[in-house]
Scaffold this active site. Structure first.
Site, PDB file in Angstrom:
ATOM      1  N   VAL A  11      15.548 -46.944  -7.795  1.00  0.00           N
ATOM      2  CA  VAL A  11      16.886 -46.593  -8.278  1.00  0.00           C
ATOM      3  C   VAL A  11      17.834 -46.291  -7.113  1.00  0.00           C
ATOM      4  O   VAL A  11      18.938 -46.838  -7.020  1.00  0.00           O
ATOM      5  CB  VAL A  11      16.821 -45.384  -9.236  1.00  0.00           C
ATOM      6  CG1 VAL A  11      18.213 -44.827  -9.526  1.00  0.00           C
ATOM      7  CG2 VAL A  11      16.149 -45.792 -10.540  1.00  0.00           C
ATOM      8  N   THR A 121      15.615 -39.798 -14.444  1.00  0.00           N
ATOM      9  CA  THR A 121      15.492 -39.592 -15.890  1.00  0.00           C
ATOM     10  C   THR A 121      14.875 -38.214 -16.119  1.00  0.00           C
ATOM     11  O   THR A 121      13.734 -37.970 -15.706  1.00  0.00           O
ATOM     12  CB  THR A 121      14.613 -40.706 -16.498  1.00  0.00           C
ATOM     13  OG1 THR A 121      15.201 -41.951 -16.147  1.00  0.00           O
ATOM     14  CG2 THR A 121      14.519 -40.564 -18.006  1.00  0.00           C
ATOM     15  N   GLU A 153      14.126 -52.955 -13.223  1.00  0.00           N
ATOM     16  CA  GLU A 153      13.526 -53.532 -12.027  1.00  0.00           C
ATOM     17  C   GLU A 153      13.449 -55.043 -12.195  1.00  0.00           C
ATOM     18  O   GLU A 153      13.242 -55.549 -13.292  1.00  0.00           O
ATOM     19  CB  GLU A 153      12.131 -52.945 -11.789  1.00  0.00           C
ATOM     20  CG  GLU A 153      12.208 -51.534 -11.244  1.00  0.00           C
ATOM     21  CD  GLU A 153      10.841 -50.920 -11.029  1.00  0.00           C
ATOM     22  OE1 GLU A 153       9.889 -51.663 -10.742  1.00  0.00           O
ATOM     23  OE2 GLU A 153      10.733 -49.695 -11.174  1.00  0.00           O
ATOM     24  N   LYS A 205      19.560 -41.611 -22.302  1.00  0.00           N
ATOM     25  CA  LYS A 205      18.616 -42.368 -21.467  1.00  0.00           C
ATOM     26  C   LYS A 205      17.252 -42.492 -22.165  1.00  0.00           C
ATOM     27  O   LYS A 205      16.674 -43.575 -22.264  1.00  0.00           O
ATOM     28  CB  LYS A 205      18.465 -41.679 -20.105  1.00  0.00           C
ATOM     29  CG  LYS A 205      17.397 -42.262 -19.217  1.00  0.00           C
ATOM     30  CD  LYS A 205      17.686 -43.695 -18.825  1.00  0.00           C
ATOM     31  CE  LYS A 205      16.475 -44.351 -18.186  1.00  0.00           C
ATOM     32  NZ  LYS A 205      16.692 -45.756 -17.868  1.00  0.00           N
ATOM     33  N   ASN A 209      15.452 -46.042 -23.639  1.00  0.00           N
ATOM     34  CA  ASN A 209      14.131 -46.544 -23.243  1.00  0.00           C
ATOM     35  C   ASN A 209      13.157 -46.510 -24.418  1.00  0.00           C
ATOM     36  O   ASN A 209      12.350 -47.425 -24.599  1.00  0.00           O
ATOM     37  CB  ASN A 209      13.571 -45.715 -22.081  1.00  0.00           C
ATOM     38  CG  ASN A 209      14.020 -46.272 -20.740  1.00  0.00           C
ATOM     39  OD1 ASN A 209      14.810 -47.207 -20.691  1.00  0.00           O
ATOM     40  ND2 ASN A 209      13.526 -45.705 -19.658  1.00  0.00           N
ATOM     41  N   TYR A 252      10.840 -61.083 -26.286  1.00  0.00           N
ATOM     42  CA  TYR A 252       9.617 -61.750 -25.825  1.00  0.00           C
ATOM     43  C   TYR A 252       8.391 -60.870 -26.076  1.00  0.00           C
ATOM     44  O   TYR A 252       8.486 -59.653 -26.060  1.00  0.00           O
ATOM     45  CB  TYR A 252       9.706 -62.055 -24.333  1.00  0.00           C
ATOM     46  CG  TYR A 252      10.831 -62.987 -23.985  1.00  0.00           C
ATOM     47  CD1 TYR A 252      10.767 -64.340 -24.330  1.00  0.00           C
ATOM     48  CD2 TYR A 252      11.964 -62.529 -23.347  1.00  0.00           C
ATOM     49  CE1 TYR A 252      11.807 -65.196 -24.036  1.00  0.00           C
ATOM     50  CE2 TYR A 252      13.016 -63.384 -23.043  1.00  0.00           C
ATOM     51  CZ  TYR A 252      12.932 -64.708 -23.395  1.00  0.00           C
ATOM     52  OH  TYR A 252      13.962 -65.552 -23.104  1.00  0.00           O
ATOM     53  N   GLY A 254       4.366 -59.849 -24.965  1.00  0.00           N
ATOM     54  CA  GLY A 254       3.579 -59.742 -23.742  1.00  0.00           C
ATOM     55  C   GLY A 254       2.324 -58.933 -23.988  1.00  0.00           C
ATOM     56  O   GLY A 254       2.015 -58.578 -25.131  1.00  0.00           O
ATOM     57  N   CYS A 261       8.727 -46.478 -16.062  1.00  0.00           N
ATOM     58  CA  CYS A 261       9.667 -45.758 -16.943  1.00  0.00           C
ATOM     59  C   CYS A 261       9.211 -45.646 -18.398  1.00  0.00           C
ATOM     60  O   CYS A 261       9.034 -44.538 -18.898  1.00  0.00           O
ATOM     61  CB  CYS A 261      11.033 -46.430 -16.888  1.00  0.00           C
ATOM     62  SG  CYS A 261      11.809 -46.202 -15.283  1.00  0.00           S
ATOM     63  N   LYS A 264       6.163 -43.236 -19.294  1.00  0.00           N
ATOM     64  CA  LYS A 264       6.395 -41.791 -19.084  1.00  0.00           C
ATOM     65  C   LYS A 264       7.570 -41.297 -19.928  1.00  0.00           C
ATOM     66  O   LYS A 264       7.561 -40.161 -20.402  1.00  0.00           O
ATOM     67  CB  LYS A 264       6.589 -41.467 -17.601  1.00  0.00           C
ATOM     68  CG  LYS A 264       7.959 -41.760 -17.052  1.00  0.00           C
ATOM     69  CD  LYS A 264       8.157 -41.150 -15.681  1.00  0.00           C
ATOM     70  CE  LYS A 264       9.458 -41.641 -15.053  1.00  0.00           C
ATOM     71  NZ  LYS A 264      10.688 -41.351 -15.778  1.00  0.00           N
TER      72      LYS A 264
HETATM   73  P1  NAD Z   1      10.577 -44.062  -6.683  1.00  0.00           P
HETATM   74  O1  NAD Z   1       9.263 -43.383  -6.739  1.00  0.00           O
HETATM   75  O2  NAD Z   1      10.644 -45.531  -6.428  1.00  0.00           O
HETATM   76  O3  NAD Z   1      11.499 -43.362  -5.594  1.00  0.00           O
HETATM   77  C1  NAD Z   1      11.635 -41.980  -5.451  1.00  0.00           C
HETATM   78  C2  NAD Z   1      11.965 -41.679  -3.982  1.00  0.00           C
HETATM   79  O4  NAD Z   1      12.274 -40.293  -3.850  1.00  0.00           O
HETATM   80  C3  NAD Z   1      10.812 -41.957  -3.025  1.00  0.00           C
HETATM   81  O5  NAD Z   1      11.274 -42.780  -1.967  1.00  0.00           O
HETATM   82  C4  NAD Z   1      10.415 -40.564  -2.517  1.00  0.00           C
HETATM   83  O6  NAD Z   1       9.942 -40.577  -1.180  1.00  0.00           O
HETATM   84  C5  NAD Z   1      11.738 -39.822  -2.637  1.00  0.00           C
HETATM   85  N1  NAD Z   1      11.623 -38.359  -2.696  1.00  0.00           N
HETATM   86  C6  NAD Z   1      10.755 -37.610  -3.432  1.00  0.00           C
HETATM   87  N2  NAD Z   1      11.012 -36.301  -3.231  1.00  0.00           N
HETATM   88  C7  NAD Z   1      12.065 -36.225  -2.391  1.00  0.00           C
HETATM   89  C8  NAD Z   1      12.806 -35.142  -1.828  1.00  0.00           C
HETATM   90  N3  NAD Z   1      12.501 -33.876  -2.110  1.00  0.00           N
HETATM   91  N4  NAD Z   1      13.818 -35.430  -0.983  1.00  0.00           N
HETATM   92  C9  NAD Z   1      14.135 -36.707  -0.693  1.00  0.00           C
HETATM   93  N5  NAD Z   1      13.462 -37.769  -1.200  1.00  0.00           N
HETATM   94  C10 NAD Z   1      12.454 -37.532  -2.037  1.00  0.00           C
HETATM   95  O7  NAD Z   1      11.295 -43.717  -8.065  1.00  0.00           O
HETATM   96  P2  NAD Z   1      12.286 -44.658  -8.907  1.00  0.00           P
HETATM   97  O8  NAD Z   1      11.539 -45.730  -9.603  1.00  0.00           O
HETATM   98  O9  NAD Z   1      13.452 -45.016  -8.039  1.00  0.00           O
HETATM   99  O10 NAD Z   1      12.752 -43.609 -10.023  1.00  0.00           O
HETATM  100  C11 NAD Z   1      13.568 -42.495  -9.712  1.00  0.00           C
HETATM  101  C12 NAD Z   1      14.038 -41.877 -11.019  1.00  0.00           C
HETATM  102  O11 NAD Z   1      14.893 -42.794 -11.714  1.00  0.00           O
HETATM  103  C13 NAD Z   1      12.942 -41.512 -12.012  1.00  0.00           C
HETATM  104  O12 NAD Z   1      13.316 -40.353 -12.704  1.00  0.00           O
HETATM  105  C14 NAD Z   1      12.922 -42.686 -12.959  1.00  0.00           C
HETATM  106  O13 NAD Z   1      12.449 -42.343 -14.235  1.00  0.00           O
HETATM  107  C15 NAD Z   1      14.384 -43.053 -13.015  1.00  0.00           C
HETATM  108  N6  NAD Z   1      14.651 -44.461 -13.333  1.00  0.00           N
HETATM  109  C16 NAD Z   1      13.860 -45.440 -12.823  1.00  0.00           C
HETATM  110  C17 NAD Z   1      14.124 -46.768 -13.104  1.00  0.00           C
HETATM  111  C18 NAD Z   1      13.231 -47.868 -12.568  1.00  0.00           C
HETATM  112  O14 NAD Z   1      13.297 -48.984 -13.104  1.00  0.00           O
HETATM  113  N7  NAD Z   1      12.417 -47.620 -11.580  1.00  0.00           N
HETATM  114  C19 NAD Z   1      15.208 -47.113 -13.929  1.00  0.00           C
HETATM  115  C20 NAD Z   1      16.028 -46.091 -14.416  1.00  0.00           C
HETATM  116  C21 NAD Z   1      15.735 -44.755 -14.103  1.00  0.00           C
END
Ligand code: NAD
Length: 441
Positions: A11, A121, A153, A205, A209, A252, A254, A261, A264
């Site tokens: 994100v 989230t 993603e 949100k 999802n 689709y 699968g 996401c 959880k």
């Molecule tokens: P991710 O695990 O890819 O990235 C999280 C990052 O935060 C990591 O690089 C980690 O090193 C860093 N981090 C952790 N603690 C930290 C701190 N104290 N200070 C600085 N950096 C820190 O996670 P993501 O997939 O990007 O998801 C992030 C959030 O967004 C989650 O809550 C997720 O549910 C939500 N979200 C994800 C998606 C998706 O498709 N991945 C889509 C929408 C929302």
């Protein structure tokens, strides 16, 4: 505007690139030094379409920076986005220690007012809790906004550049103004900005999802029913989608939904409801149906081999939870792989993007091998399972597949290949809710 983004994951990184593309001065903060070092060299840490060029351009332009130092990242910033993980815990609740940790750190670091924006989230009530945490460590005013992210993603950069909607949940007029200024360029093309309370934004949100997860579970169960009834679910889903009330997007089928996401977030929604004595039945059912669906492909393989696949060599196309990403978190492909191993099979796997992650995950497990191409993994295979919907699996050279495989037996749980092609090549072909293609004797 000067903006900080905490967390450079799936994100945070595309969001940072996109804000920088709009001329903002963006600094990303992450605790992972290796990531920060790589990003400072302009090299992405995740697989996302268009990201390498866009990242390099912004780093070279000089308005996208990366640091592990909160002070350096926050100095002069009008807003800080929190995009750290909220992983699931044993009881289904999200682990909030990272988000709350960031809130405390921001509160302790800033020397002037800053808007705190939660992109992660988070359960309903988090914005208020973030406000309490910052107020407990500083007297400086830190208005809080819930601004959930809806990107997917695989198309993350395009999604953040052209969001379907922008949700802003806040009680603060000042924060709302900052958000509108930041997002104004995004709405020139008419994408809606929805301003609401923090609670409503946080729930939007989860409900989004949860709805998508329900829809996919419903379609996936429909495919199972079609198989049992002898119908062709590809015909069924297309005709269903012709109804504008249903629509043809995301219809689709699968091997189950996964990723970091949906699983959880569905658990969290059930947990948030349960805390208040409410049983969110549809969400729970979608989740349960999904667990069952994930085991369908391996159980079909087992049945084909008379219930015993010990020593059988099964090839697997796909490891990522969906196409165009290297993310294997809660991947149905991995669930399939693990089930095949549990049943005693030997697995050779290929994925166009997730091989590095997979090799790390299965290091030292000699029951799994990886090959560099989709054809190499077929060498000597007794069966193939297609688990991820990569485009490159859709129109394979079946002649080549037959040469490489010990026996041409294919389980396509993404319905990628045309059954006619399989019929023409006299291959055993089972797919997700379509009639089985049985070779002539
Ligand atoms: P991710 O695990 O890819 O990235 C999280 C990052 O935060 C990591 O690089 C980690 O090193 C860093 N981090 C952790 N603690 C930290 C701190 N104290 N200070 C600085 N950096 C820190 O996670 P993501 O997939 O990007 O998801 C992030 C959030 O967004 C989650 O809550 C997720 O549910 C939500 N979200 C994800 C998606 C998706 O498709 N991945 C889509 C929408 C929302």
């Amino acid at each position: 505007m000067k903006v900080a983004i905490v967390g450079t994951g799936y994100v945070g990184l595309p969001t940072a690139v996109s804000f920088a593309e709009h001329g903002n001065d963006v600094t990303c903060i992450d605790v992972d030094e290796k990531k920060i070092d790589q990003l400072n060299r302009g090299i992405p840490t995740i697989h996302e379409y268009g990201l390498p060029e866009a990242l390099r351009q912004r780093v070279e332009a000089g308005n996208l920076h990366f640091t592990t130092d909160y002070r350096e990242g926050l100095v002069g910033a009008a807003a800080v986005f929190c995009a750290v993980g909220t992983p699931e815990t044993a009881d289904g609740s999200p682990d909030m220690k990272y988000v709350y940790g960031v809130a405390e750190k921001v509160g302790k670091t800033v020397t002037e007012s800053i808007v705190f924006i939660t992109k992660s989230t988070v359960p309903v009530g988090t914005a208020r809790e973030v406000g309490r945490i910052t107020a407990s460590v500083t007297d400086i005013e830190i208005p809080v906004v819930s601004n959930p992210e809806f990107m997917a993603e695989g198309s993350a950069l395009e999604d953040v550049r052209h969001p379907s909607r922008i949700v802003i949940g806040t009680d603060s007029d000042e924060a709302r103004e900052v958000m509108l200024e930041l997002y104004r360029p995004y709405v020139r093309n008419g994408y809606p900005i929805r301003v609401m309370s923090p609670e409503s934004a946080e729930l939007t949100k989860y409900m989004s999802n949860g709805f998508l997860a329900n829809k996919t579970s419903f379609m996936n169960e429909g495919a199972t029913l079609a198989r049992l009834l002898g119908a062709d679910f590809e015909d069924v889903r297309r005709a269903m989608g012709d109804d504008p009330r249903i629509g043809n997007k995301n219809m689709y089928v699968g091997p189950g939904w996964g990723g970091s996401c949906f699983p959880k977030d569905s658990q969290s929604l059930v947990w948030q409801a349960r805390r208040l004595g409410f049983d969110f039945k549809t969400m729970r059912a979608a989740d349960e149906a999904n667990d069952i669906k994930m085991m369908e492909a391996p159980s079909r393989v087992l049945e084909y081999f008379g219930g015993d696949i010990r020593g059988k060599k099964v090839a697997l196309w796909g490891l990522a939870f969906k196409k165009n990403t290297d993310d294997m978190r809660v991947s149905p492909a991995v669930e399939i792989l693990n089930k095949l191993l549990e049943e005693g099979a030997i697995v050779s796997a290929f994925d166009p993007a997730a091989m590095d992650n997979a090799q790390q995950a299965y290091q030292g497990d000699d029951r799994v091998t990886f090959s560099k191409s989709k054809y190499d993994v077929l060498e000597g295979a007794d069966a193939l399972v297609i688990a991820t919907d990569w485009e490159e699996f859709t129109n394979p050279d079946v002649g080549e597949m037959k040469i490489r495989m010990e026996s041409p037996v294919i389980f396509d749980w993404r319905n990628l290949i045309d059954p006619e092609l399989m019929r023409k090549h006299n291959v055993y072909y089972e797919s997700n809710g379509r009639p089985v293609v049985v070779p002539n004797a």
